[in-house]
Design an enzyme around this catalytic site. Sequence first.
Site, PDB file in Angstrom:
ATOM      1  N   GLU A 128      72.989   0.478 -58.991  1.00 36.99           N
ATOM      2  CA  GLU A 128      74.296   1.149 -58.924  1.00 36.99           C
ATOM      3  C   GLU A 128      74.616   1.667 -57.521  1.00 36.99           C
ATOM      4  O   GLU A 128      73.780   2.266 -56.870  1.00 36.99           O
ATOM      5  CB  GLU A 128      74.362   2.305 -59.946  1.00 36.99           C
ATOM      6  CG  GLU A 128      73.190   3.243 -59.948  1.00 36.99           C
ATOM      7  CD  GLU A 128      72.114   2.832 -60.942  1.00 36.99           C
ATOM      8  OE1 GLU A 128      71.989   1.631 -61.229  1.00 36.99           O
ATOM      9  OE2 GLU A 128      71.391   3.685 -61.438  1.00 36.99           O
ATOM     10  N   LYS A 158      61.492   4.579 -67.743  1.00 39.57           N
ATOM     11  CA  LYS A 158      61.205   3.137 -67.760  1.00 39.57           C
ATOM     12  C   LYS A 158      59.885   2.814 -68.465  1.00 39.57           C
ATOM     13  O   LYS A 158      59.751   1.738 -69.019  1.00 39.57           O
ATOM     14  CB  LYS A 158      61.213   2.593 -66.316  1.00 39.57           C
ATOM     15  CG  LYS A 158      62.486   2.967 -65.543  1.00 39.57           C
ATOM     16  CD  LYS A 158      63.782   2.739 -66.339  1.00 39.57           C
ATOM     17  CE  LYS A 158      64.950   3.514 -65.755  1.00 39.57           C
ATOM     18  NZ  LYS A 158      66.113   3.579 -66.692  1.00 39.57           N
ATOM     19  N   ASP A 200      68.574  -1.493 -68.904  1.00 39.35           N
ATOM     20  CA  ASP A 200      68.960  -1.274 -67.509  1.00 39.35           C
ATOM     21  C   ASP A 200      67.701  -1.222 -66.633  1.00 39.35           C
ATOM     22  O   ASP A 200      66.602  -0.935 -67.116  1.00 39.35           O
ATOM     23  CB  ASP A 200      69.741   0.045 -67.372  1.00 39.35           C
ATOM     24  CG  ASP A 200      70.358   0.192 -65.985  1.00 39.35           C
ATOM     25  OD1 ASP A 200      70.573   1.330 -65.549  1.00 39.35           O
ATOM     26  OD2 ASP A 200      70.618  -0.841 -65.313  1.00 39.35           O
ATOM     27  N   ASN A 201      67.860  -1.506 -65.350  1.00 42.42           N
ATOM     28  CA  ASN A 201      66.807  -1.280 -64.336  1.00 42.42           C
ATOM     29  C   ASN A 201      65.549  -2.108 -64.500  1.00 42.42           C
ATOM     30  O   ASN A 201      64.453  -1.648 -64.142  1.00 42.42           O
ATOM     31  CB  ASN A 201      66.392   0.203 -64.301  1.00 42.42           C
ATOM     32  CG  ASN A 201      67.566   1.115 -64.221  1.00 42.42           C
ATOM     33  OD1 ASN A 201      67.832   1.894 -65.150  1.00 42.42           O
ATOM     34  ND2 ASN A 201      68.301   1.040 -63.142  1.00 42.42           N
ATOM     35  N   ASP A 223      68.046   3.037 -71.244  1.00 44.76           N
ATOM     36  CA  ASP A 223      68.275   3.508 -69.877  1.00 44.76           C
ATOM     37  C   ASP A 223      67.557   4.828 -69.633  1.00 44.76           C
ATOM     38  O   ASP A 223      67.945   5.606 -68.777  1.00 44.76           O
ATOM     39  CB  ASP A 223      69.781   3.660 -69.635  1.00 44.76           C
ATOM     40  CG  ASP A 223      70.118   3.798 -68.157  1.00 44.76           C
ATOM     41  OD1 ASP A 223      71.204   4.303 -67.838  1.00 44.76           O
ATOM     42  OD2 ASP A 223      69.262   3.408 -67.317  1.00 44.76           O
TER      43      ASP A 223
HETATM   44  C1  LIG Z   1      62.063  10.117 -73.858  1.00 37.80           C
HETATM   45  N1  LIG Z   1      63.506  10.276 -73.667  1.00 37.80           N
HETATM   46  N2  LIG Z   1      64.375  10.272 -74.677  1.00 37.80           N
HETATM   47  C2  LIG Z   1      65.589  10.446 -74.141  1.00 37.80           C
HETATM   48  C3  LIG Z   1      65.503  10.572 -72.743  1.00 37.80           C
HETATM   49  C4  LIG Z   1      66.422  10.778 -71.712  1.00 37.80           C
HETATM   50  C5  LIG Z   1      65.955  10.871 -70.407  1.00 37.80           C
HETATM   51  C6  LIG Z   1      66.916  11.155 -69.281  1.00 37.80           C
HETATM   52  O1  LIG Z   1      68.193  10.592 -69.525  1.00 37.80           O
HETATM   53  C7  LIG Z   1      66.390  10.640 -67.971  1.00 37.80           C
HETATM   54  C8  LIG Z   1      65.947  11.546 -67.011  1.00 37.80           C
HETATM   55  C9  LIG Z   1      65.432  11.042 -65.815  1.00 37.80           C
HETATM   56  C10 LIG Z   1      65.314   9.656 -65.612  1.00 37.80           C
HETATM   57  C11 LIG Z   1      65.754   8.778 -66.598  1.00 37.80           C
HETATM   58  C12 LIG Z   1      65.566   7.300 -66.459  1.00 37.80           C
HETATM   59  N3  LIG Z   1      66.409   6.642 -65.481  1.00 37.80           N
HETATM   60  C13 LIG Z   1      65.891   6.375 -64.290  1.00 37.80           C
HETATM   61  O2  LIG Z   1      64.783   6.774 -63.954  1.00 37.80           O
HETATM   62  C14 LIG Z   1      66.727   5.583 -63.346  1.00 37.80           C
HETATM   63  C15 LIG Z   1      66.360   5.595 -61.989  1.00 37.80           C
HETATM   64  C16 LIG Z   1      67.108   4.885 -61.056  1.00 37.80           C
HETATM   65  C17 LIG Z   1      66.703   4.909 -59.622  1.00 37.80           C
HETATM   66  C18 LIG Z   1      66.688   3.725 -58.886  1.00 37.80           C
HETATM   67  C19 LIG Z   1      66.329   3.752 -57.542  1.00 37.80           C
HETATM   68  C20 LIG Z   1      65.977   4.944 -56.941  1.00 37.80           C
HETATM   69  F1  LIG Z   1      65.643   4.988 -55.627  1.00 37.80           F
HETATM   70  C21 LIG Z   1      65.974   6.135 -57.680  1.00 37.80           C
HETATM   71  C22 LIG Z   1      66.351   6.112 -59.025  1.00 37.80           C
HETATM   72  C23 LIG Z   1      68.233   4.141 -61.463  1.00 37.80           C
HETATM   73  C24 LIG Z   1      68.582   4.115 -62.811  1.00 37.80           C
HETATM   74  O3  LIG Z   1      69.653   3.382 -63.246  1.00 37.80           O
HETATM   75  C25 LIG Z   1      67.836   4.816 -63.758  1.00 37.80           C
HETATM   76  O4  LIG Z   1      68.209   4.736 -65.066  1.00 37.80           O
HETATM   77  C26 LIG Z   1      66.322   9.271 -67.777  1.00 37.80           C
HETATM   78  C27 LIG Z   1      64.599  10.724 -70.134  1.00 37.80           C
HETATM   79  C28 LIG Z   1      63.673  10.506 -71.159  1.00 37.80           C
HETATM   80  C29 LIG Z   1      64.151  10.450 -72.465  1.00 37.80           C
HETATM   81 MG   LIG Z   2      69.614   3.162 -65.355  1.00 35.60          MG
END
Ligand SMILES: Cn1ncc2cc([C@H](O)c3cccc(CNC(=O)c4cc(-c5ccc(F)cc5)cc(O)c4O)c3)ccc21
Ligand SMILES: [Mg+2]
Length: 206
Positions: A191, A136, A161-162, A133
């Site tokens: 969600e 992406k 997810d997603n 999650d």
């Molecule tokens: C390398 N590494 N290692 C650990 C690690 C941890 C992170 C952060 O937890 C992190 C920060 C920002 C974004 C995310 C990804 N999640 C998303 O981008 C997402 C978007 C949407 C959505 C959907 C529609 C919209 F209009 C806007 C956002 C719905 C969703 O459920 C999502 O999960 C995860 C990042 C890289 C990492």
């Molecule tokens: Mg997600």
Amino acid sequence: MLAAVQKNATRGDPRSVVKAIDQFCRQKEWAMNVGDEKGCILDSVVTEVNPATVLELGTYCGYSTVRIASLLPSNAKLITLEFNPDYAAIACQVIAWAGLEDKVQLVEGASGDWIPKMKEKFGIETFDLVFLDHWKDRYLPDTKLMEECGLLRKGSILLADNVICPGTPDYLEYIRNSPRYKSQYFKSHLEYTKVEDGLEKSVFLG
Ligand SMILES: Cn1ncc2cc([C@H](O)c3cccc(CNC(=O)c4cc(-c5ccc(F)cc5)cc(O)c4O)c3)ccc21
Ligand SMILES: [Mg+2]
């Protein structure tokens, strides 16, 4: 969101923490938790797999961490990776409010750096379940990295997810066409919205 948990949820009661976050995100401010609809699918997969070892990529505020950890057997271990220190700080408090700190190892850092260290740092042989999650465009490279590091065994489950919104096209293409995986799509919604999204469940065949 954390204030809403501390105000409305009961300490030590994971379900009330999940409910408080969902209520906050529906009524006050959308946030990218897996949410209640996809969360029920997540719950059913966790219950079915009954994993001893779980890896979560992307803790965010700990919503899915709490959902998963609350369903784990007592000796099970959930390692969750979060690279953003602000998210990690919130998630840590959400997990503690739910009373699940003993089941969860929250690791601050990037998946690409930590996946190769899982065996030496945490004594993990293989993961029974991986919940993807995070970014992406990291789903595919990190899946290949887990394969290379021998962190998947015959029967390991990947739950992503997603896969529709925002979408993970390269991951889907790979996992659905690889002879090393058996995949299944669980149609749902993004969600807290009516937008289509879904979870992809894949079994590693070894
Ligand atoms: C390398 N590494 N290692 C650990 C690690 C941890 C992170 C952060 O937890 C992190 C920060 C920002 C974004 C995310 C990804 N999640 C998303 O981008 C997402 C978007 C949407 C959505 C959907 C529609 C919209 F209009 C806007 C956002 C719905 C969703 O459920 C999502 O999960 C995860 C990042 C890289 C990492
Ligand atoms: Mg997600």
